[in-house]
Design a protein around this motif. Structure first.
Motif, short mmCIF file in Angstrom:
data_model
loop_
_atom_site.label_atom_id
_atom_site.label_comp_id
_atom_site.label_asym_id
_atom_site.label_seq_id
_atom_site.Cartn_x
_atom_site.Cartn_y
_atom_site.Cartn_z
N HIS A 219 0.82 -1.21 0.00
CA HIS A 219 0.00 0.00 0.00
C HIS A 219 0.85 1.26 0.00
CE1 HIS A 219 0.70 -0.24 4.37
NE2 HIS A 219 0.38 1.05 4.42
N VAL A 220 2.02 1.21 0.64
CA VAL A 220 2.93 2.36 0.62
C VAL A 220 3.57 2.49 -0.77
CG1 VAL A 220 4.98 3.43 1.65
CG2 VAL A 220 3.36 2.18 3.09
N LYS A 221 3.88 1.35 -1.39
CA LYS A 221 4.42 1.37 -2.75
C LYS A 221 3.43 2.05 -3.71
CE LYS A 221 6.69 -0.27 -6.52
NZ LYS A 221 5.69 -0.20 -7.59
N ARG A 222 2.16 1.71 -3.59
CA ARG A 222 1.15 2.33 -4.46
C ARG A 222 1.07 3.84 -4.20
NH1 ARG A 222 -1.54 -2.58 -3.18
NH2 ARG A 222 -2.67 -1.58 -1.47
N TYR A 223 1.16 4.22 -2.95
CA TYR A 223 1.09 5.65 -2.60
C TYR A 223 2.29 6.40 -3.17
CZ TYR A 223 0.59 9.87 0.22
OH TYR A 223 0.45 11.18 0.63
N MET A 224 3.48 5.83 -3.04
CA MET A 224 4.66 6.48 -3.58
C MET A 224 4.62 6.55 -5.10
SD MET A 224 7.84 5.43 -1.10
CE MET A 224 8.87 6.71 -1.83
N ASP A 225 4.13 5.53 -5.74
CA ASP A 225 3.93 5.57 -7.20
C ASP A 225 3.03 6.76 -7.56
OD1 ASP A 225 5.49 3.36 -7.82
OD2 ASP A 225 3.81 1.96 -7.73
N GLY A 226 1.96 6.92 -6.79
CA GLY A 226 1.01 7.99 -7.05
C GLY A 226 1.54 9.37 -6.72
N CYS A 227 2.64 9.43 -5.98
CA CYS A 227 3.28 10.72 -5.66
C CYS A 227 4.36 11.08 -6.68
CB CYS A 227 3.89 10.68 -4.26
SG CYS A 227 2.66 10.69 -2.93
N GLY A 228 4.61 10.20 -7.63
CA GLY A 228 5.56 10.51 -8.69
C GLY A 228 6.97 10.00 -8.47
N PHE A 229 7.15 9.11 -7.51
CA PHE A 229 8.50 8.58 -7.26
C PHE A 229 8.78 7.40 -8.18
CE2 PHE A 229 7.30 10.56 -3.19
CZ PHE A 229 8.30 11.51 -3.14
N ARG A 230 10.04 7.23 -8.50
CA ARG A 230 10.48 6.17 -9.42
C ARG A 230 11.05 5.02 -8.59
NH1 ARG A 230 11.52 8.73 -14.70
NH2 ARG A 230 11.25 10.99 -14.49
N LEU A 231 10.33 3.92 -8.57
CA LEU A 231 10.71 2.77 -7.77
C LEU A 231 10.93 1.56 -8.67
CD1 LEU A 231 7.89 3.53 -5.29
CD2 LEU A 231 10.27 3.44 -4.55
N THR A 232 11.97 0.81 -8.37
CA THR A 232 12.30 -0.37 -9.16
C THR A 232 12.24 -1.60 -8.28
OG1 THR A 232 13.79 0.96 -10.54
CG2 THR A 232 14.00 -1.44 -10.67
N ASP A 233 11.49 -2.60 -8.72
CA ASP A 233 11.43 -3.87 -7.98
C ASP A 233 12.80 -4.53 -7.95
OD1 ASP A 233 8.75 -3.41 -7.82
OD2 ASP A 233 8.18 -4.86 -9.35
N MET A 234 13.05 -5.29 -6.90
CA MET A 234 14.27 -6.08 -6.78
C MET A 234 13.86 -7.53 -6.53
SD MET A 234 16.69 -3.47 -4.60
CE MET A 234 18.11 -4.55 -4.77
#
Length: 289
Positions: A219-234
Motif C-alpha cells: 500500500h505504501v508502494k502504491r502511494y509512492m507511485d502515485g506521488c511521482g516517485f520512481r521505484l524499481t522492484d528487486m
C-alpha cells in the motif's frame, strides 16, 4: 447579389496552470483537522504522546497549513527537542497503524548505532515549529534492509530511506473529513512528501551517493507511485531468516503480514533520485505539485 457566410468558432480557454503553493488549495485551517475526534488509543503512553503533539492551544486554533510556508530541513543532532518530537511522530504513527497489540507500545524510533540523517518539513505557527512529515536516511556502509533481505548487485555508495511519518494532525481518517477537505489534505500530503524527498535527494547527491533503497508494504508502494516517485522492484531479493528481527515482525504484524502471500508482504525497492512531474486537474485548474 453576393452573400457571404461568416462562421464563428468558439474559443475554449486553456486550463489555468498553477503550482500547488499558489493554488486555491494551498491552505487548510488547522481547526478543521482539530475537530476530528482523536483516536481512542488503548495505550496510555501513546495517548500521552498524541496529546503532546497536538495540544498547542491558539497556535493551532487560529493557524492554517500553508503550502507556501513549508520548509525542508535536516535535523541537527544537537537539537534534542526537535529530535524528540520527530521520534514521537514516528512512534505515534507506526504504533497506531501497525502494532498488533494495541495494549503495548514499541519504541521503533530509537537512535541507531549506524550513521543516519533525519529530514523534516516544518511550518512556523504562532511560535510553534510544527514538523509535518519526516524521514530517516541511513547513510552508513551497512544498510538495514540488506540485513533483512538478501542482496545481489548493490552499489557501494547507497543510502536507505525508512520511518516515513506524517504528524498525527495530517494522519486523520479520510472518512472523518468532508470531500473538499479530504481533497485538500491529500494534495498537501503528496506535496509534503515530494518536497521532503527532494531535499533528501539534494543532500545525498551533494555527498556523492549514487542510489537509495527502502522497504515498503504494497500500500505504501502504491502511494509512492502515485506521488511521482520512481521505484524499481528487486525480485532477486528475498526475506532472510532472522531471529533478531522476529520480535519486531511479530509486534508489527499488520506491517509485515507474515502469513500473507509474498506479493502482499513488504519488499525492498530501489528508489531513484529523480521525481516525475505530477499534475492534478481540479475545477479547471492544472495544479502542479
Amino acid at each position: 447579389m453576393n452573400m457571404s457566410v461568416h462562421s464563428t468558432t468558439a474559443v475554449v480557454p486553456l486550463p489555468q496552470e498553477v503550482p500547488f503553493a499558489s493554488s486555491k488549495y494551498a491552505t487548510i485551517p488547522l481547526k478543521v483537522l482539530l475537530e476530528v475526534p482523536p483516536p481512542s488509543f488503548r495505550n496510555e503512553q501513546l495517548t500521552s504522546m498524541y496529546d503532546r503533539l497536538t495540544q498547542h492551544g491558539e497556535a493551532f486554533e487560529n493557524a492554517s497549513l500553508d503550502a507556501a510556508a513549508y520548509v525542508c530541513r535536516r535535523v541537527g543532532r544537537e537539537d534534542d527537542r526537535l529530535q524528540q518530537t520527530v521520534k514521537d511522530i514516528v512512534n505515534c504513527s507506526y504504533n497506531a497503524h501497525y502494532l498488533h497489540d494495541q495494549l503495548t507500545f514499541e519504541d521503533i524510533a530509537t537512535d541507531s548505532h549506524k550513521k543516519t540523517e533525519v529530514f523534516i518539513i516544518t511550518q512556523q505557527m504562532e511560535g510553534v515549529l510544527l514538523p509535518l512529515v519526516s524521514v530517516r536516511v541511513l547513510v552508513d556502509k551497512e544498510l538495514d534492509c540488506f540485513e533483512i533481505f538478501s542482496k545481489s548487485s548493490v552499489q557501494k555508495r547507497a543510502a536507505e530511506f525508512s520511518r516515513f511519518a506524517y504528524h498525527p494532525l495530517l494522519d486523520v481518517p479520510a472518512s472523518e473529513l468532508d470531500e473538499q477537505t479530504r481533497k485538500r489534505l491529500d494534495f498537501h500530503k503528496r506535496h509534503l512528501f515530494r518536497i521532503l524527498l527532494r531535499g533528501a535527494f539534494r543532500f545525498l547527491k551533494s555527498r556523492k551517493f549514487q542510489t537509495s533503497y527502502l522497504i515498503m508494504p504494497p500500500h505504501v508502494k502504491r502511494y509512492m507511485d502515485g506521488c511521482g516517485f520512481r521505484l524499481t522492484d528487486m525480485p532477486e531479493s528475498h526475506l532472510l531468516p532472522s531471529t533478531s528481527h522476529d520480535a519486531v515482525r511479530r509486534a508489527f504484524y499488520k506491517y509485515w503480514r507474515p502469513e500473507s502471500p509474498v506479493h502482499e508482504q513488504p519488499a525492498v525497492y530501489n528508489l531513484d533520485f529523480r521525481i516525475k512531474p505530477l499534475m492534478k486537474m481540479v475545477s479547471g485548474q492544472r495544479i502542479y505539485l
